[in-house]
Write a protein that holds these residues in place. Structure first.
Motif, PDB file in Angstrom:
ATOM      1  N   LEU A   1      11.707  -7.872 -10.082  1.00 12.00           N
ATOM      2  CA  LEU A   1      12.218  -7.098  -8.797  1.00 12.00           C
ATOM      3  C   LEU A   1      13.466  -6.253  -9.328  1.00 12.00           C
ATOM      4  N   THR A   2      13.348  -4.984  -8.569  1.00 11.78           N
ATOM      5  CA  THR A   2      14.728  -4.455  -8.525  1.00 11.78           C
ATOM      6  C   THR A   2      15.754  -5.010  -7.511  1.00 11.78           C
ATOM      7  N   LEU A   3      16.921  -4.623  -7.590  1.00 16.05           N
ATOM      8  CA  LEU A   3      17.930  -5.177  -6.683  1.00 16.05           C
ATOM      9  C   LEU A   3      17.529  -4.958  -5.441  1.00 16.05           C
ATOM     10  N   TRP A   4      16.661  -3.842  -4.802  1.00 14.30           N
ATOM     11  CA  TRP A   4      16.235  -3.867  -3.478  1.00 14.30           C
ATOM     12  C   TRP A   4      15.358  -4.890  -3.268  1.00 14.30           C
ATOM     13  N   GLY A   5      14.409  -5.207  -4.359  1.00 17.20           N
ATOM     14  CA  GLY A   5      13.275  -6.146  -4.193  1.00 17.20           C
ATOM     15  C   GLY A   5      13.949  -7.497  -3.970  1.00 17.20           C
TER      16      GLY A   5
ATOM     17  N   GLY B   1      16.963  -8.331  -2.848  1.00 16.72           N
ATOM     18  CA  GLY B   1      17.554  -8.168  -1.708  1.00 16.72           C
ATOM     19  C   GLY B   1      16.587  -8.707  -0.328  1.00 16.72           C
ATOM     20  N   PHE B   2      15.298  -7.829  -0.831  1.00 17.94           N
ATOM     21  CA  PHE B   2      14.122  -8.073   0.434  1.00 17.94           C
ATOM     22  C   PHE B   2      13.665  -9.528   0.215  1.00 17.94           C
ATOM     23  N   VAL B   3      13.717 -10.121  -0.919  1.00 18.22           N
ATOM     24  CA  VAL B   3      13.195 -11.549  -0.903  1.00 18.22           C
ATOM     25  C   VAL B   3      14.222 -12.422  -0.225  1.00 18.22           C
ATOM     26  N   ILE B   4      15.285 -12.203  -0.823  1.00 22.81           N
ATOM     27  CA  ILE B   4      16.503 -13.208  -0.110  1.00 22.81           C
ATOM     28  C   ILE B   4      16.725 -12.975   1.316  1.00 22.81           C
ATOM     29  N   LEU B   5      16.465 -11.719   2.009  1.00 22.08           N
ATOM     30  CA  LEU B   5      16.486 -11.557   3.324  1.00 22.08           C
ATOM     31  C   LEU B   5      15.401 -12.434   4.049  1.00 22.08           C
TER      32      LEU B   5
ATOM     33  N   SER C   1      10.452 -18.556  -3.126  1.00 24.72           N
ATOM     34  CA  SER C   1      11.337 -17.298  -3.283  1.00 24.72           C
ATOM     35  C   SER C   1      12.496 -17.500  -4.324  1.00 24.72           C
ATOM     36  N   ILE C   2      13.239 -18.700  -4.418  1.00 20.58           N
ATOM     37  CA  ILE C   2      14.055 -19.074  -5.380  1.00 20.58           C
ATOM     38  C   ILE C   2      13.477 -19.098  -6.879  1.00 20.58           C
ATOM     39  N   ILE C   3      12.345 -19.537  -6.861  1.00 16.65           N
ATOM     40  CA  ILE C   3      11.889 -19.663  -8.064  1.00 16.65           C
ATOM     41  C   ILE C   3      11.339 -18.175  -8.785  1.00 16.65           C
ATOM     42  N   LEU C   4      10.876 -17.404  -7.470  1.00 18.53           N
ATOM     43  CA  LEU C   4      10.493 -15.958  -8.018  1.00 18.53           C
ATOM     44  C   LEU C   4      11.833 -15.183  -8.528  1.00 18.53           C
ATOM     45  N   LEU C   5      12.898 -15.514  -7.851  1.00 11.57           N
ATOM     46  CA  LEU C   5      14.125 -14.773  -8.142  1.00 11.57           C
ATOM     47  C   LEU C   5      14.458 -15.280  -9.518  1.00 11.57           C
ATOM     48  N   LEU C   6      14.385 -16.634  -9.972  1.00 10.04           N
ATOM     49  CA  LEU C   6      14.894 -17.221 -11.240  1.00 10.04           C
ATOM     50  C   LEU C   6      14.024 -16.793 -12.351  1.00 10.04           C
ATOM     51  N   VAL C   7      12.660 -16.661 -12.213  1.00  8.93           N
ATOM     52  CA  VAL C   7      11.666 -16.569 -13.139  1.00  8.93           C
ATOM     53  C   VAL C   7      11.251 -14.988 -13.438  1.00  8.93           C
ATOM     54  N   GLN C   8      12.141 -14.372 -12.376  1.00 12.51           N
ATOM     55  CA  GLN C   8      12.032 -12.902 -12.349  1.00 12.51           C
ATOM     56  C   GLN C   8      10.599 -12.324 -12.684  1.00 12.51           C
ATOM     57  N   LEU C   9       9.419 -12.898 -12.027  1.00 14.14           N
ATOM     58  CA  LEU C   9       8.065 -12.432 -12.100  1.00 14.14           C
ATOM     59  C   LEU C   9       7.691 -12.102 -11.014  1.00 14.14           C
TER      60      LEU C   9
ATOM     61  N   ILE D   1       0.821  -1.214   0.050  1.00 13.99           N
ATOM     62  CA  ILE D   1      -0.055  -0.011   0.144  1.00 13.99           C
ATOM     63  C   ILE D   1       0.781   1.347   0.023  1.00 13.99           C
ATOM     64  N   SER D   2       2.332   0.983  -0.240  1.00 13.98           N
ATOM     65  CA  SER D   2       3.036   2.183  -0.052  1.00 13.98           C
ATOM     66  C   SER D   2       3.713   2.609  -1.461  1.00 13.98           C
ATOM     67  N   PRO D   3       4.668   3.463  -1.828  1.00 11.55           N
ATOM     68  CA  PRO D   3       5.356   3.452  -2.787  1.00 11.55           C
ATOM     69  C   PRO D   3       6.591   2.495  -2.971  1.00 11.55           C
ATOM     70  N   LEU D   4       6.825   1.764  -1.727  1.00 12.36           N
ATOM     71  CA  LEU D   4       7.798   0.740  -1.742  1.00 12.36           C
ATOM     72  C   LEU D   4       7.505  -0.237  -2.673  1.00 12.36           C
ATOM     73  N   ALA D   5       6.478  -0.428  -3.219  1.00 13.48           N
ATOM     74  CA  ALA D   5       6.001  -1.609  -4.048  1.00 13.48           C
ATOM     75  C   ALA D   5       6.732  -1.254  -5.385  1.00 13.48           C
ATOM     76  N   SER D   6       6.888  -0.018  -6.020  1.00 12.19           N
ATOM     77  CA  SER D   6       7.504   0.203  -7.040  1.00 12.19           C
ATOM     78  C   SER D   6       8.916   0.271  -6.930  1.00 12.19           C
ATOM     79  N   ILE D   7       9.443   0.803  -5.769  1.00  7.17           N
ATOM     80  CA  ILE D   7      10.910   0.633  -5.540  1.00  7.17           C
ATOM     81  C   ILE D   7      11.392  -0.691  -5.431  1.00  7.17           C
ATOM     82  N   LEU D   8      10.759  -1.560  -4.926  1.00  5.44           N
ATOM     83  CA  LEU D   8      11.192  -3.081  -4.862  1.00  5.44           C
ATOM     84  C   LEU D   8      11.325  -3.666  -6.292  1.00  5.44           C
TER      85      LEU D   8
END
Length: 144
Positions: free
Chosen positions: A104-108, A110-114, A93-101, A36-43
């Protein structure tokens, strides 16, 4: 002595599941906040509905964790189910990062990995506690 040790590992499993619930509750609010914040687009969440759905889903997970940890002990089967759910989160999370859907930005990323690292830490703590509980129960049965 062995019964005390078994109770101790059972209490530790319950504690880890309750800590998992507290952390997941924080995560639910975090995901909702991102959605619900601008963080969505930043990530890199192109559609903010994705983190909102994840946040709402986490509330159900938290409720289940609190439900299974309400008694004096957590049944080992429920502990194993919790571990499987946590591992499924990490795999997703791994699949999300591999498929890239979504892309995500670099921050995003990092968010998923953390979050995946935190979730896997809980899975490992819960798994090692269940293994220890199983070993102690086997020793107790051999002694009696």
């Amino acid at each position: 002595m062995a019964q005390h040790s078994i109770r101790s590992t059972s209490s530790r499993l319950k504690l880890f599941i309750q800590l998992d619930a507290a952390t997941s509750l924080l995560g639910a609010f975090l995901f909702l906040g991102v959605g619900i914040s601008p963080l969505a687009s930043i990530l890199g969440f192109t559609d903010p509905i994705f983190p909102i759905i994840v946040g709402i889903g986490l509330f159900f997970y938290v409720a289940w964790l609190l439900f299974i940890s309400r008694g004096p002990e957590v049944h080992p089967r429920n502990g194993l189910i919790t571990i499987c759910i946590n591992d499924a989160w990490v795999l997703a999370s791994i699949i999300l990062l591999l498929v890239q859907l979504p892309p995500l930005t670099l921050w995003g990323k990092g968010f998923v990995i953390l979050i995946a690292l935190i979730v896997e830490a809980f899975a490992l703590l819960q798994f090692s506690t269940l293994l220890q509980q199983r070993r102690e129960l086997a020793r107790y049965k051999q002694a009696h």
